[in-house]
Design an enzyme around this catalytic site. Structure first.
Site, PDB file in Angstrom:
ATOM      1  N   HIS A  55      -3.943  54.803  18.145  1.00 15.80           N
ATOM      2  CA  HIS A  55      -3.881  56.146  18.729  1.00 15.80           C
ATOM      3  C   HIS A  55      -2.467  56.710  18.657  1.00 15.80           C
ATOM      4  O   HIS A  55      -1.553  56.199  19.305  1.00 15.80           O
ATOM      5  CB  HIS A  55      -4.353  56.117  20.176  1.00 15.80           C
ATOM      6  CG  HIS A  55      -4.619  57.474  20.745  1.00 15.80           C
ATOM      7  ND1 HIS A  55      -5.618  58.288  20.271  1.00 15.80           N
ATOM      8  CD2 HIS A  55      -4.005  58.177  21.724  1.00 15.80           C
ATOM      9  CE1 HIS A  55      -5.621  59.426  20.946  1.00 15.80           C
ATOM     10  NE2 HIS A  55      -4.652  59.398  21.840  1.00 15.80           N
ATOM     11  N   HIS A 267      -8.214  55.458  26.151  1.00 16.33           N
ATOM     12  CA  HIS A 267      -7.838  55.363  27.566  1.00 16.33           C
ATOM     13  C   HIS A 267      -8.965  54.720  28.381  1.00 16.33           C
ATOM     14  O   HIS A 267      -8.845  53.574  28.766  1.00 16.33           O
ATOM     15  CB  HIS A 267      -7.418  56.709  28.186  1.00 16.33           C
ATOM     16  CG  HIS A 267      -6.337  57.399  27.419  1.00 16.33           C
ATOM     17  ND1 HIS A 267      -5.130  56.800  27.150  1.00 16.33           N
ATOM     18  CD2 HIS A 267      -6.272  58.623  26.834  1.00 16.33           C
ATOM     19  CE1 HIS A 267      -4.368  57.632  26.447  1.00 16.33           C
ATOM     20  NE2 HIS A 267      -5.042  58.742  26.227  1.00 16.33           N
ATOM     21  N   ASP A 318       0.361  56.316  21.105  1.00 19.01           N
ATOM     22  CA  ASP A 318       0.021  57.599  21.720  1.00 19.01           C
ATOM     23  C   ASP A 318       1.182  58.600  21.724  1.00 19.01           C
ATOM     24  O   ASP A 318       1.458  59.239  20.725  1.00 19.01           O
ATOM     25  CB  ASP A 318      -0.538  57.319  23.123  1.00 19.01           C
ATOM     26  CG  ASP A 318      -1.162  58.538  23.781  1.00 19.01           C
ATOM     27  OD1 ASP A 318      -1.013  59.645  23.268  1.00 19.01           O
ATOM     28  OD2 ASP A 318      -1.808  58.398  24.841  1.00 19.01           O
TER      29      ASP A 318
HETATM   30  C1  NGQ Z   1      -2.972  64.779  23.987  1.00 17.15           C
HETATM   31  N1  NGQ Z   1      -2.217  63.036  25.414  1.00 17.15           N
HETATM   32  O1  NGQ Z   1      -3.995  65.229  23.479  1.00 17.15           O
HETATM   33  O2  NGQ Z   1      -1.906  64.777  23.394  1.00 17.15           O
HETATM   34  C2  NGQ Z   1      -3.069  64.162  25.358  1.00 17.15           C
HETATM   35  C3  NGQ Z   1      -2.651  65.161  26.399  1.00 17.15           C
HETATM   36  C4  NGQ Z   1      -4.728  66.396  27.058  1.00 17.15           C
HETATM   37  C5  NGQ Z   1      -2.477  62.013  26.212  1.00 17.15           C
HETATM   38  N2  NGQ Z   1      -3.547  62.060  26.892  1.00 17.15           N
HETATM   39  C6  NGQ Z   1      -3.406  66.436  26.387  1.00 17.15           C
HETATM   40  N3  NGQ Z   1      -1.707  60.988  26.322  1.00 17.15           N
HETATM   41  O3  NGQ Z   1      -5.316  65.330  27.270  1.00 17.15           O
HETATM   42  O4  NGQ Z   1      -5.228  67.476  27.368  1.00 17.15           O
HETATM   43 ZN    ZN Z   2      -4.081  60.961  22.951  1.00 15.93          ZN
END
Ligand code: NGQ
Ligand code: ZN
Length: 459
Positions: A55, A267, A318
């Site tokens: 990821h 996650h 991530d």
């Molecule tokens: C993302 N990142 O898509 O980059 C997400 C945040 C979201 C992480 N969850 C944005 N670590 O989930 O809306």
């Molecule tokens: Zn992500």
């Protein structure tokens, strides 16, 4: 090419004097402990299957470490996301390529040999389409080519800002796609696949993709195409999903599609026990991103219980606050230790060595999530191999069966020496040969982006 490793981690454990022959197509065609064939190149140290990074949002590498500032009680995942959104506003295709190339060099030097790039940045800065809708997808692929990492590119579907919303918010304008445009993008990328560059699909989250669109994507992209999705990272989204649909996100996902081994649920932090059981039964992979989940204050994942019930998992970097498989695995285990007030929790009586268990399980789960085989050094697998320098003083006195425990739980710089991707050496003596040039373009890119920042030029 024939290599003779001093030691290698095989499915049966660590063995000595292992000959590995690599076919012209970059896969392993033979692993043997018999008398080595003539012409074998001897390699000192311990060979391991390379770690898949399941990821990545490559562009986020450029803000890693810049959002560690107190901002009152409301500093959370959601306020971090606003910082990330502000950064996204300015990115141009050449920035995306430069950041990805540098990040992927870091990954290779840390022992990740492949990466699943969860890519949701699709449009011009004003939200309009690029003339070529795959422009930014090509930019992340370009980054992978420059570095020589294996990449599963996952164009991502993003359609709304929350469970109750009809559309995206202005700050999400670069992500929004209709399902048909998304499927065309995926098809384009799939047709351009190469041995080291493949494509799958990503659904951003249950928040951002309605159930009907999930069903449409799954119908148009059948097995074995990999499907990745963010699920249940934050309590707030679990609560909002229950209010809107009367079900939790993972329950809703299972009601929207047939979940099986091609799925990677990223996650899954706030999965209920029944949801974890459903994931185990489906044979899907949970994508743990322990350093990012810790950094963003997501919550705790019961990896000990999940692994004990046969759950499959892999690791991802991530947001790239860390780019080191050892740190992901150690963070996952230490989160359990401070929670349960016990030690060596992820492993079990049948796999007592915690480091060996975590490494092998994450290599297997990561390989499954990237559709790469079993994540083992065995015939038919991709020749993605990393070599530890076990001659270093840091490993003195460590018994062979504890080498991976020492590597992960007592990490020292310089332990990883060589990295092979698809049968080609991409890192020698701990260094990527193109590091300097790629780092230089990354520096120039960041200087340009910072000078374009609102308020730039002030001390
Ligand atoms: C993302 N990142 O898509 O980059 C997400 C945040 C979201 C992480 N969850 C944005 N670590 O989930 O809306
Ligand atoms: Zn992500």
């Amino acid at each position: 090419m024939q290599l003779l490793f001093e030691r290698a981690l095989l499915p049966s454990g660590i063995a000595r004097n292992i000959a590995v022959s690599v076919a012209a197509d970059g896969t392993i065609d033979r692993v043997s402990a018999d008398a080595p064939p003539d012409g074998c190149i001897p390699v000192r140290g311990l060979a391991l299957p390379g770690m898949p990074n399941l990821h990545s949002h490559a562009f986020q590498r450029a803000i890693a470490g810049t959002a560690e500032i107190a901002a009152g009680a409301d500093n959370s995942f959601w306020s971090w996301r606003d910082v990330m959104y502000r950064f996204v506003e300015r990115l141009q295709p050449e920035d995306v390529a430069a950041i990805a190339a540098f990040l992927y060099v870091e990954m290779l030097e840390a022992g990740y040999t492949s990466v699943a790039e969860f890519h949701y940045l699709h449009h011009l800065t004003d939200g309009g389409p690029y003339l070529d809708p795959a422009t930014l997808s090509h930019a992340v692929r370009d980054g992978a080519r420059q570095a020589g990492i294996r990449q599963l590119l996952l164009p991502c579907l993003y359609q709304r800002s929350g469970f109750d919303a009809a559309a995206t918010r202005p700050e999400q304008r670069r992500f929004a796609l209709q399902t048909d445009a998304f499927l065309r993008l995926f098809e384009t990328l799939r047709c351009q696949s190469e041995p080291l560059q493949t494509a799958g699909v990503a659904l951003h989250s249950l928040r951002a993709v309605p159930p009907a669109a999930i069903a449409d994507v799954v119908a148009a992209a059948p097995a074995p195409i990999p499907v990745h999705v963010h699920v249940s990272e934050q309590r707030r989204e679990v609560d909002e999903c229950r209010r809107r649909f009367g079900r939790r996100p993972i329950e809703l996902l299972f009601d929207s599609a047939r979940i099986d081994a091609r799925w990677c649920l990223v996650h899954a932090t706030h999965a209920a026990p029944t949801e974890l059981e459903a994931i185990v039964q489906a044979g899907a992979v949970v994508g743990l991103c322990p350093t990012t989940e810790g950094n963003l204050g997501d919550g705790r994942f019961p990896l000990d219980e999940f692994a004990a019930s046969g759950g499959r998992f892999g690791i991802g970097s991530d947001s790239h606050v860390s780019v080191d498989p050892r740190e992901e695995l150690r963070t996952a285990e230490y989160a359990l230790r401070v929670w349960r007030e016990r030690r060596a929790l992820a492993s079990s009586a049948s796999r007592p060595h915690c480091g060996s268990f975590l490494y092998a399980a994450a290599a297997a789960g990561g390989a499954q999530a990237l559709s790469l085989g079993r994540g083992e050094l065995a015939a038919g697998e991709p020749a993605d191999i990393v070599v530890l320098d076990t001659d270093r003083a840091e490993f003195a006195g460590v018994p062979a069966e504890a080498l991976l425990d020492a590597y992960i739980f007592a990490p020292r710089p310089g332990a990883l020496r060589d990295v092979l991707v698809g049968g080609a050496w991409t890192v020698r003596d701990g260094r990527h040969p193109r590091r300097d040039a790629i780092a230089q373009s990354y520096r120039r890119c960041l200087a340009r982006l910072r000078s374009a920042e609102p308020g730039a030029g002030q001390p």
